[in-house]
Enzyme design. Structure first.
Site, PDB file in Angstrom:
ATOM      1  N   GLY A  10       0.837  -1.209   0.000  1.00  0.00           N
ATOM      2  CA  GLY A  10       0.000   0.000   0.000  1.00  0.00           C
ATOM      3  C   GLY A  10       0.869   1.255   0.000  1.00  0.00           C
ATOM      4  N   CYS A 142      -2.809  11.553   9.487  1.00  0.00           N
ATOM      5  CA  CYS A 142      -1.780  12.361   8.799  1.00  0.00           C
ATOM      6  C   CYS A 142      -1.917  13.870   9.044  1.00  0.00           C
ATOM      7  CB  CYS A 142      -1.771  12.048   7.307  1.00  0.00           C
ATOM      8  SG  CYS A 142      -3.391  11.683   6.615  1.00  0.00           S
ATOM      9  N   HIS A 234      -0.189  17.421   2.661  1.00  0.00           N
ATOM     10  CA  HIS A 234      -1.372  18.088   3.197  1.00  0.00           C
ATOM     11  C   HIS A 234      -1.004  19.519   3.613  1.00  0.00           C
ATOM     12  CE1 HIS A 234      -3.156  14.252   3.057  1.00  0.00           C
ATOM     13  NE2 HIS A 234      -3.310  13.978   4.343  1.00  0.00           N
TER      14      HIS A 234
END
Ligand code: NAP
Length: 334
Positions: A10, A142, A234
């Site tokens: 992943g 996150c 982000h």
């Protein structure tokens, strides 16, 4: 130490594999994924796999759990299956996980090494309470990881209230998280469960260790989370009310924040850098993805505002976990 990466195919798992390449303390011995991937070469499944891992055969979770044979596990499996897996492994070995399954347990820390290293003491509470030789250390979701690194230097000014709006990258949703049609040319102002996590995880991380549990910080955190068409990184717009301090004081606190330098951890990088205009494409790889970039600091009425950006897969996931493991080893918990 012999290490396993769970969920190695992943997005977070791949990042673990890349970061653990040539690591001086942790050597990957097992790459674990689902039955779909089991029995295949890692290089067949992950096109940009590091050379030294290309020929390793991926094992299924079931096969791995029947005989783990490693000294430490890094988990990047979906939360839906992580709880049992982590508990079984923690009976014997330390588990450093990105999944949310244990984040809200009283005896499990949500750790950001530069922010709340003292919460690592919960490991001993956990071992005693659960009778384990190993333990579980989680890292936050996150956007919380990136936010709390920027909040840590501001604690000295007395945090009263935080409002944050996130602009989160596509990779935060996992390998097959969002269709191109959904995210291209668009902003999606809803990420299921994310706002609750930011509001509650950051208060636990910035809380104080009292006896055998964490007392969450009492200030209010209010978040709105959006997904934007950025691949990695982000960005968060933060509005913060403080009891004292000026723009100059805050900028200086950001600039001098470097709390674990003296521990000489193998992956440690300066956690925070101040730049006038932070942007994910330009700044996400700073400090090999572990450094968050803060900027646009200004006074705004009775509050302050700033922007922070950081790599969701490194600072917000695998890199944070590797640093947690290094800190645990340095502090003698492993
Ligand atoms: P992902 O890209 O979807 O990867 C999931 C991994 O888990 C893959 O290796 C997959 O293997 C494996 N897997 C799925 N179902 C399985 C099963 N039943 N048995 C064994 N293995 C299974 O997800 P991700 O984004 O890397 O996220 C991994 C974890 O980290 C999640 O808990 C997530 O919430 C958390 N997290 C993610 C981020 C981020 O920025 N993406 C940040 C912080 C935390 P196959 O390839 O064989 O299917």
């Amino acid at each position: 130490m012999r290490a396993a990466v769970l969920g190695a195919t992943g997005l977070v798992g791949r990042t673990f594999v890349r970061l653990l390449q040539g690591h001086p303390w942790f050597k990957i011995e097992a790459l674990v994924a689902s039955e779909r991937s089991a029995g295949r070469r890692y290089g067949e499944l992950v096109e940009d796999a590091p050379e030294e891992f290309k020929d390793i055969e991926v094992v299924s979770l079931g096969e791995f759990l029947s005989e783990p044979n490693v000294d430490i596990a890094f988990n990047a499996l979906p939360a839906s299956i992580s709880r049992e897996v982590e508990e079984k492994l923690a009976e014997q070995i330390p588990v450093f996980t990105n999944a949310r399954s244990h984040r809200y347990d009283d005896d499990v820390p949500i750790l950001v090494p530069e922010v709340n290293p003292e919460h690592m003491k919960l490991i001993e509470v956990q071992r005693e309470k659960r009778g384990w030789d190993g333990f579980i250390v989680t890292n936050p979701n996150c956007s919380t990881a990136i936010l709390t690194v920027s909040l840590a230097p501001l604690r000295e000014f007395g945090i009263r209230r935080i409002h944050v709006a996130t602009m989160q990258a596509i990779s935060g949703a996992g390998f097959s998280g969002l269709s191109a049609f959904t995210i291209q040319d668009n902003v999606i102002p809803l990420i299921e469960g994310e706002e609750w996590k930011i509001e509650n995880e950051s208060r636990k991380i910035l809380g104080s260790l009292e006896g055998d549990r964490i007392k969450p910080a009492s200030f209010e955190v209010s978040a709105i989370a959006t997904r934007v068409p950025v691949l990695h990184g982000h960005t968060e717009a933060v509005f913060i009310e403080l009891e004292r301090g000026s723009v100059e004081d805050i900028r200086e606190a950001f600039r001098s924040f470097d709390p674990l330098r003296k521990l000489d951890l193998p992956s440690y990088e300066r956690p925070l850098v101040y730049t006038d205009v932070p942007q994910p494409r330009l700044h996400r790889d700073r400090g090999r993805g572990l450094t968050v970039t803060v900027g646009r600091l200004e006074e705004s009425g009775s509050a302050f505002k700033y922007v922070v950006t950081g790599h969701n897969l490194v600072r917000g996931a695998a890199g944070g976990s590797v640093l947690n493991a290094e800190l645990a080893k340095r502090l003698g918990h492993i």
